[in-house]
Design a protein around this motif. Structure first.
Motif, PDB file in Angstrom:
ATOM      1  N   MET A  13     -61.549  40.056 -40.560  1.00  0.00           N
ATOM      2  CA  MET A  13     -62.424  41.020 -39.873  1.00  0.00           C
ATOM      3  C   MET A  13     -63.470  41.581 -40.826  1.00  0.00           C
ATOM      4  O   MET A  13     -64.635  41.763 -40.443  1.00  0.00           O
ATOM      5  N   ALA A  14     -63.101  41.850 -42.060  1.00  0.00           N
ATOM      6  CA  ALA A  14     -64.054  42.357 -43.047  1.00  0.00           C
ATOM      7  C   ALA A  14     -65.136  41.322 -43.321  1.00  0.00           C
ATOM      8  O   ALA A  14     -66.318  41.666 -43.431  1.00  0.00           O
ATOM      9  N   ALA A  15     -64.760  40.066 -43.419  1.00  0.00           N
ATOM     10  CA  ALA A  15     -65.745  39.008 -43.667  1.00  0.00           C
ATOM     11  C   ALA A  15     -66.731  38.905 -42.503  1.00  0.00           C
ATOM     12  O   ALA A  15     -67.949  38.783 -42.716  1.00  0.00           O
ATOM     13  N   PHE A  16     -66.230  38.957 -41.274  1.00  0.00           N
ATOM     14  CA  PHE A  16     -67.130  38.907 -40.115  1.00  0.00           C
ATOM     15  C   PHE A  16     -68.030  40.132 -40.061  1.00  0.00           C
ATOM     16  O   PHE A  16     -69.207  40.031 -39.723  1.00  0.00           O
ATOM     17  N   PHE A  17     -67.505  41.294 -40.395  1.00  0.00           N
ATOM     18  CA  PHE A  17     -68.307  42.518 -40.386  1.00  0.00           C
ATOM     19  C   PHE A  17     -69.409  42.445 -41.433  1.00  0.00           C
ATOM     20  O   PHE A  17     -70.561  42.813 -41.159  1.00  0.00           O
ATOM     21  N   ILE A  18     -69.088  41.962 -42.616  1.00  0.00           N
ATOM     22  CA  ILE A  18     -70.098  41.818 -43.672  1.00  0.00           C
ATOM     23  C   ILE A  18     -71.173  40.830 -43.233  1.00  0.00           C
ATOM     24  O   ILE A  18     -72.371  41.069 -43.422  1.00  0.00           O
TER      25      ILE A  18
END
Length: 55
Positions: A13-18
């Motif tokens: 989720m953090a990778a997609f948000f970034i």
């Protein structure tokens, strides 16, 4: 191995948000800015033309 399965969803989720933030920042300004500004100006002008003056 439980810690790996617990950490994978937040990391993904953090990778997609970034990636989303980077995409939004890159799309601001540049050649797209004129098109976006023109579209917003057209919508505002259309909205103002439909309303009577209230002074």
């Amino acid at each position: 191995m439980d810690y790996v399965s617990a950490l994978v969803p937040p990391v993904v989720m953090a990778a997609f948000f970034i990636a989303l933030v980077v995409t939004i920042v890159k799309s601001q300004g540049g050649s797209n800015k004129a098109k976006e500004d023109a579209a917003v100006d057209a919508v505002i002008a259309r909205a103002e033309a439909g309303q009577p003056n209230q002074k």
